[in-house]
Design an enzyme around this catalytic site. Structure first.
Site, PDB file in Angstrom:
ATOM      1  N   ARG A 146       0.815  -1.234   0.000  1.00  0.00           N
ATOM      2  CA  ARG A 146       0.000   0.000   0.000  1.00  0.00           C
ATOM      3  C   ARG A 146       0.844   1.277   0.000  1.00  0.00           C
ATOM      4  O   ARG A 146       0.381   2.335   0.409  1.00  0.00           O
ATOM      5  CB  ARG A 146      -0.979   0.025   1.181  1.00  0.00           C
ATOM      6  CG  ARG A 146      -1.926  -1.153   1.199  1.00  0.00           C
ATOM      7  CD  ARG A 146      -3.122  -0.905   2.079  1.00  0.00           C
ATOM      8  NE  ARG A 146      -3.992  -2.060   2.065  1.00  0.00           N
ATOM      9  CZ  ARG A 146      -3.929  -3.028   2.969  1.00  0.00           C
ATOM     10  NH1 ARG A 146      -3.055  -2.963   3.951  1.00  0.00           N
ATOM     11  NH2 ARG A 146      -4.748  -4.050   2.892  1.00  0.00           N
TER      12      ARG A 146
ATOM     13  N   GLU B 242       8.447  17.416 -25.531  1.00  0.00           N
ATOM     14  CA  GLU B 242       7.861  17.813 -24.241  1.00  0.00           C
ATOM     15  C   GLU B 242       8.478  19.117 -23.733  1.00  0.00           C
ATOM     16  O   GLU B 242       7.853  19.840 -22.971  1.00  0.00           O
ATOM     17  CB  GLU B 242       8.020  16.689 -23.203  1.00  0.00           C
ATOM     18  CG  GLU B 242       7.376  15.351 -23.595  1.00  0.00           C
ATOM     19  CD  GLU B 242       5.866  15.267 -23.338  1.00  0.00           C
ATOM     20  OE1 GLU B 242       5.216  16.305 -23.138  1.00  0.00           O
ATOM     21  OE2 GLU B 242       5.335  14.129 -23.364  1.00  0.00           O
TER      22      GLU B 242
ATOM     23  N   LYS C 212       6.490  22.903 -14.983  1.00  0.00           N
ATOM     24  CA  LYS C 212       5.687  21.758 -14.536  1.00  0.00           C
ATOM     25  C   LYS C 212       5.415  21.860 -13.038  1.00  0.00           C
ATOM     26  O   LYS C 212       4.311  21.575 -12.573  1.00  0.00           O
ATOM     27  CB  LYS C 212       6.375  20.430 -14.889  1.00  0.00           C
ATOM     28  CG  LYS C 212       5.501  19.246 -14.479  1.00  0.00           C
ATOM     29  CD  LYS C 212       5.563  18.065 -15.358  1.00  0.00           C
ATOM     30  CE  LYS C 212       4.519  17.033 -14.915  1.00  0.00           C
ATOM     31  NZ  LYS C 212       4.577  15.777 -15.605  1.00  0.00           N
TER      32      LYS C 212
ATOM     33  N   GLU D  34      -5.055  16.864 -11.314  1.00  0.00           N
ATOM     34  CA  GLU D  34      -5.662  17.237 -12.599  1.00  0.00           C
ATOM     35  C   GLU D  34      -7.168  17.455 -12.520  1.00  0.00           C
ATOM     36  O   GLU D  34      -7.931  16.930 -13.323  1.00  0.00           O
ATOM     37  CB  GLU D  34      -5.324  16.184 -13.677  1.00  0.00           C
ATOM     38  CG  GLU D  34      -5.436  16.770 -15.080  1.00  0.00           C
ATOM     39  CD  GLU D  34      -4.834  15.887 -16.159  1.00  0.00           C
ATOM     40  OE1 GLU D  34      -3.664  15.495 -16.019  1.00  0.00           O
ATOM     41  OE2 GLU D  34      -5.548  15.610 -17.130  1.00  0.00           O
TER      42      GLU D  34
ATOM     43  N   ARG E  11      -3.904  21.383 -14.573  1.00  0.00           N
ATOM     44  CA  ARG E  11      -2.872  20.407 -14.950  1.00  0.00           C
ATOM     45  C   ARG E  11      -3.128  19.819 -16.336  1.00  0.00           C
ATOM     46  O   ARG E  11      -2.195  19.384 -17.019  1.00  0.00           O
ATOM     47  CB  ARG E  11      -2.774  19.294 -13.895  1.00  0.00           C
ATOM     48  CG  ARG E  11      -1.639  18.337 -14.218  1.00  0.00           C
ATOM     49  CD  ARG E  11      -1.252  17.435 -13.081  1.00  0.00           C
ATOM     50  NE  ARG E  11      -0.199  16.537 -13.527  1.00  0.00           N
ATOM     51  CZ  ARG E  11       0.539  15.791 -12.731  1.00  0.00           C
ATOM     52  NH1 ARG E  11       0.351  15.818 -11.425  1.00  0.00           N
ATOM     53  NH2 ARG E  11       1.479  15.007 -13.224  1.00  0.00           N
TER      54      ARG E  11
ATOM     55  N   ASN F 190      -1.217  18.364 -21.131  1.00  0.00           N
ATOM     56  CA  ASN F 190      -1.521  17.341 -22.133  1.00  0.00           C
ATOM     57  C   ASN F 190      -1.683  17.935 -23.526  1.00  0.00           C
ATOM     58  O   ASN F 190      -2.293  17.297 -24.402  1.00  0.00           O
ATOM     59  CB  ASN F 190      -2.799  16.591 -21.748  1.00  0.00           C
ATOM     60  CG  ASN F 190      -2.566  15.660 -20.593  1.00  0.00           C
ATOM     61  OD1 ASN F 190      -1.572  14.954 -20.569  1.00  0.00           O
ATOM     62  ND2 ASN F 190      -3.462  15.682 -19.622  1.00  0.00           N
TER      63      ASN F 190
ATOM     64  N   HIS G 218      -2.001  10.418 -28.233  1.00  0.00           N
ATOM     65  CA  HIS G 218      -2.366   9.095 -27.702  1.00  0.00           C
ATOM     66  C   HIS G 218      -3.128   8.277 -28.749  1.00  0.00           C
ATOM     67  O   HIS G 218      -2.993   7.054 -28.817  1.00  0.00           O
ATOM     68  CB  HIS G 218      -3.213   9.237 -26.433  1.00  0.00           C
ATOM     69  CG  HIS G 218      -2.407   9.619 -25.220  1.00  0.00           C
ATOM     70  ND1 HIS G 218      -2.980   9.935 -24.012  1.00  0.00           N
ATOM     71  CD2 HIS G 218      -1.075   9.736 -25.038  1.00  0.00           C
ATOM     72  CE1 HIS G 218      -2.017  10.221 -23.139  1.00  0.00           C
ATOM     73  NE2 HIS G 218      -0.861  10.110 -23.737  1.00  0.00           N
TER      74      HIS G 218
ATOM     75  N   HIS H  28       6.549   8.020 -27.858  1.00  0.00           N
ATOM     76  CA  HIS H  28       5.555   8.894 -27.231  1.00  0.00           C
ATOM     77  C   HIS H  28       5.803  10.358 -27.621  1.00  0.00           C
ATOM     78  O   HIS H  28       4.871  11.076 -28.016  1.00  0.00           O
ATOM     79  CB  HIS H  28       5.617   8.716 -25.705  1.00  0.00           C
ATOM     80  CG  HIS H  28       4.727   9.647 -24.949  1.00  0.00           C
ATOM     81  ND1 HIS H  28       3.349   9.522 -24.949  1.00  0.00           N
ATOM     82  CD2 HIS H  28       5.010  10.738 -24.186  1.00  0.00           C
ATOM     83  CE1 HIS H  28       2.830  10.490 -24.200  1.00  0.00           C
ATOM     84  NE2 HIS H  28       3.812  11.242 -23.733  1.00  0.00           N
TER      85      HIS H  28
HETATM   86  P1  NAD Z   1      11.467   5.169 -22.607  1.00  0.00           P
HETATM   87  O1  NAD Z   1      11.359   5.056 -21.164  1.00  0.00           O
HETATM   88  O2  NAD Z   1      10.948   4.038 -23.435  1.00  0.00           O
HETATM   89  O3  NAD Z   1      12.985   5.436 -22.980  1.00  0.00           O
HETATM   90  C1  NAD Z   1      13.347   5.580 -24.322  1.00  0.00           C
HETATM   91  C2  NAD Z   1      14.469   4.636 -24.753  1.00  0.00           C
HETATM   92  O4  NAD Z   1      15.707   5.174 -24.322  1.00  0.00           O
HETATM   93  C3  NAD Z   1      14.385   3.255 -24.156  1.00  0.00           C
HETATM   94  O5  NAD Z   1      14.837   2.315 -25.096  1.00  0.00           O
HETATM   95  C4  NAD Z   1      15.351   3.332 -22.989  1.00  0.00           C
HETATM   96  O6  NAD Z   1      15.844   2.090 -22.591  1.00  0.00           O
HETATM   97  C5  NAD Z   1      16.424   4.188 -23.567  1.00  0.00           C
HETATM   98  N1  NAD Z   1      17.226   4.955 -22.623  1.00  0.00           N
HETATM   99  C6  NAD Z   1      16.804   5.575 -21.505  1.00  0.00           C
HETATM  100  N2  NAD Z   1      17.801   6.289 -20.972  1.00  0.00           N
HETATM  101  C7  NAD Z   1      18.880   6.103 -21.749  1.00  0.00           C
HETATM  102  C8  NAD Z   1      20.207   6.594 -21.727  1.00  0.00           C
HETATM  103  N3  NAD Z   1      20.595   7.497 -20.814  1.00  0.00           N
HETATM  104  N4  NAD Z   1      21.070   6.164 -22.662  1.00  0.00           N
HETATM  105  C9  NAD Z   1      20.663   5.296 -23.629  1.00  0.00           C
HETATM  106  N5  NAD Z   1      19.411   4.830 -23.732  1.00  0.00           N
HETATM  107  C10 NAD Z   1      18.532   5.229 -22.799  1.00  0.00           C
HETATM  108  O7  NAD Z   1      10.718   6.484 -23.165  1.00  0.00           O
HETATM  109  P2  NAD Z   1      10.582   7.976 -22.596  1.00  0.00           P
HETATM  110  O8  NAD Z   1      10.436   8.813 -23.786  1.00  0.00           O
HETATM  111  O9  NAD Z   1      11.605   8.308 -21.600  1.00  0.00           O
HETATM  112  O10 NAD Z   1       9.194   7.925 -21.815  1.00  0.00           O
HETATM  113  C11 NAD Z   1       7.981   7.667 -22.474  1.00  0.00           C
HETATM  114  C12 NAD Z   1       6.987   7.168 -21.462  1.00  0.00           C
HETATM  115  O11 NAD Z   1       6.761   8.192 -20.489  1.00  0.00           O
HETATM  116  C13 NAD Z   1       5.645   6.831 -22.052  1.00  0.00           C
HETATM  117  O12 NAD Z   1       5.207   5.602 -21.549  1.00  0.00           O
HETATM  118  C14 NAD Z   1       4.735   7.942 -21.554  1.00  0.00           C
HETATM  119  O13 NAD Z   1       3.405   7.538 -21.389  1.00  0.00           O
HETATM  120  C15 NAD Z   1       5.367   8.289 -20.252  1.00  0.00           C
HETATM  121  N6  NAD Z   1       5.086   9.648 -19.798  1.00  0.00           N
HETATM  122  C16 NAD Z   1       4.644   9.805 -18.537  1.00  0.00           C
HETATM  123  C17 NAD Z   1       4.417  11.075 -18.048  1.00  0.00           C
HETATM  124  C18 NAD Z   1       4.013  11.262 -16.614  1.00  0.00           C
HETATM  125  O14 NAD Z   1       3.656  12.374 -16.240  1.00  0.00           O
HETATM  126  N7  NAD Z   1       4.087  10.237 -15.798  1.00  0.00           N
HETATM  127  C19 NAD Z   1       4.627  12.198 -18.868  1.00  0.00           C
HETATM  128  C20 NAD Z   1       5.100  11.992 -20.165  1.00  0.00           C
HETATM  129  C21 NAD Z   1       5.324  10.708 -20.630  1.00  0.00           C
HETATM  130  N1  GLY Z   2       2.542  14.778 -18.555  1.00  0.00           N
HETATM  131  C1  GLY Z   2       1.334  15.366 -18.128  1.00  0.00           C
HETATM  132  C2  GLY Z   2       1.212  15.508 -16.663  1.00  0.00           C
HETATM  133  O1  GLY Z   2       2.100  15.172 -15.910  1.00  0.00           O
HETATM  134  O2  GLY Z   2       0.190  15.942 -16.215  1.00  0.00           O
END
Ligand code: NAD
Ligand code: GLY
Length: 366
Positions: free
Chosen positions: A126, A190, A232, A242, A246, A250, A257, A270
């Site tokens: 939890r 982003e 942010k 949100e 917030r 998006n 998406h 993404h």
């Molecule tokens: P990811 O986590 O898939 O990383 C991208 C690629 O880079 C992967 O292959 C990873 O292994 C590689 N990588 C990471 N760090 C590295 C480094 N330093 N050197 C070499 N390779 C490296 O993708 P991302 O773009 O970081 O994140 C996308 C995800 O984030 C999506 O699932 C999206 O929904 C989520 N997201 C969440 C929020 C939130 O507020 N929580 C906001 C935006 C996006």
């Molecule tokens: N990436 C959108 C949020 O964190 O609200």
């Protein structure tokens, strides 16, 4: 003089859930980075099979000064693994090693690792403390900050999750030097996002420094990460869950998406889907009379220069609309879009399906 940026700090102000974002070079190995974290006998580094071999050992060595046991859980890499099955690997490791409710999790990787580790931390017994150690530009400027955690469901992205804040975010800018160029561009989407929704002076700065950012100049990266996190933090501190403002974070995500789900998760990154989605949302803003053609052209050119797609995949308007109706912002089936009402300011509102279909037809491959 060293070109490693000094340590910068941005605060997320959420009462007793407040935390700092540390931004700088050489943070992974510095003992001070990890000082004052919750005490526990065990730490678990959650990473993936790409990032783990690059950085897990260094992080484990740094944490060994604070925790008597440091375990590493290595997940398969990729958005297509952001699911229940992979999440369960974290629980298997925690339970298998007898982790208690004080155990601290460290998310070492991009947004996929961060979102899954955060969700695991929210659920395990939890709730256990966790720390974000983002290693992609996208994760440093967005996903590691603000406490959104989730996994995907085949029907929709990030549909199963929780709001759960980390204890600290550690953005070691040096880790960005190993990131593939396509991932740098995805992260820039982003970064660029924050301009039209909140700060046109920052958009001007990005326009002027885009080449330096693409070349990973440490000073340029430090400013981009810091200013993005400040914006942010300002938004999340006002509206953690949100209920209102917030949602502007998006911008581009409703169309984005739909692209990700419509093509199958992982086909487009993404950030690529968000970049193209922002172009589509700008066109919709123009069609609704909110911004002029000059704004849309300038914005589209910047997205293009950042190495991101500006033309959507040909999925057909019906497929886009179908996926957008299951977007989390949709209310009673009505799709809500984040639109630019004037440069530097965003609103959330619906739009007639016919108009949205025209934008999709105009902005997608023939
Ligand atoms: P990811 O986590 O898939 O990383 C991208 C690629 O880079 C992967 O292959 C990873 O292994 C590689 N990588 C990471 N760090 C590295 C480094 N330093 N050197 C070499 N390779 C490296 O993708 P991302 O773009 O970081 O994140 C996308 C995800 O984030 C999506 O699932 C999206 O929904 C989520 N997201 C969440 C929020 C939130 O507020 N929580 C906001 C935006 C996006
Ligand atoms: N990436 C959108 C949020 O964190 O609200």
């Amino acid at each position: 003089m060293s070109d490693i940026p000094h340590l910068e700090r941005v605060a997320i102000d959420l009462g007793d859930r407040s935390y700092p974002i540390l931004i700088g070079g050489q943070l992974l190995d510095a003992p001070s980075t990890w000082a004052d974290l919750p005490k526990a006998s065990a730490a678990f580094i959650v990473t993936n099979d790409t990032v783990g071999p690059l950085y897990a050992q260094r992080l484990a060595a740094a944490l060994a000064g604070r925790y008597s046991q440091v375990h590493t859980v290595v997940l398969p890499d990729g958005e297509s693994h952001k699911d229940w099955q992979t999440l369960n690997l974290i629980f298997d490791a925690l339970l298998g090693q007898g982790a208690d409710r004080k155990t601290v999790l460290f998310a070492l990787g991009g947004g996929v690792v961060g979102d899954m580790t955060g969700f695991a931390a929210a659920c395990y017994m939890r709730g256990v403390p966790f720390v974000q150690v983002p290693t992609t530009l996208l994760a440093q400027v967005d996903s590691s900050v603000g406490g959104k955690t989730a996994i995907n469901h085949p029907i929709g992205k990030n549909m199963i999750g929780a709001f759960y804040q980390p204890h600290r975010v550690v953005c070691d800018l040096d880790t960005l030097q190993t990131l593939p160029q396509r991932e740098m561009s995805a992260g820039l989407a982003e970064v660029i996002k924050y301009g039209p929704i909140a700060d046109m002076a920052f958009l001007d700065w990005i326009d002027d420094h885009l080449d330096a950012l693409m070349a990973r100049d440490p000073q340029a990266l430090a400013h981009a990460v810091k200013r993005s996190c400040e914006i942010k933090a300002w938004v999340v501190s006002q509206d953690e869950r949100e209920g209102g403002i917030r949602a502007i974070l998006n911008f581009g995500h409703t169309f984005g998406h739909a692209i990700e789900a419509g093509l199958g998760f992982g086909e487009w990154l993404h950030g690529e889907a968000v970049g193209c989605g922002m172009v589509m949302a700008s066109h919709l803003s123009q069609r609704l009379g909110l911004v002029d053609e000059a704004f849309v052209s300038r914005f589209t050119a910047l997205i293009d220069r950042a190495g991101l797609p500006t033309v959507g995949p040909k999925l057909g308007a019906e497929v886009y609309l179908h996926h957008m109706r299951v977007d989390k912002k949709a209310e009673a089936g009505e799709i809500k879009f984040v639109l630019i009402d004037k440069p530097g300011s965003a609103i959330v509102r619906g739009a007639p399906d016919g108009l949205v279909s025209q934008v999709i037809d105009d902005c997608c491959a023939a």
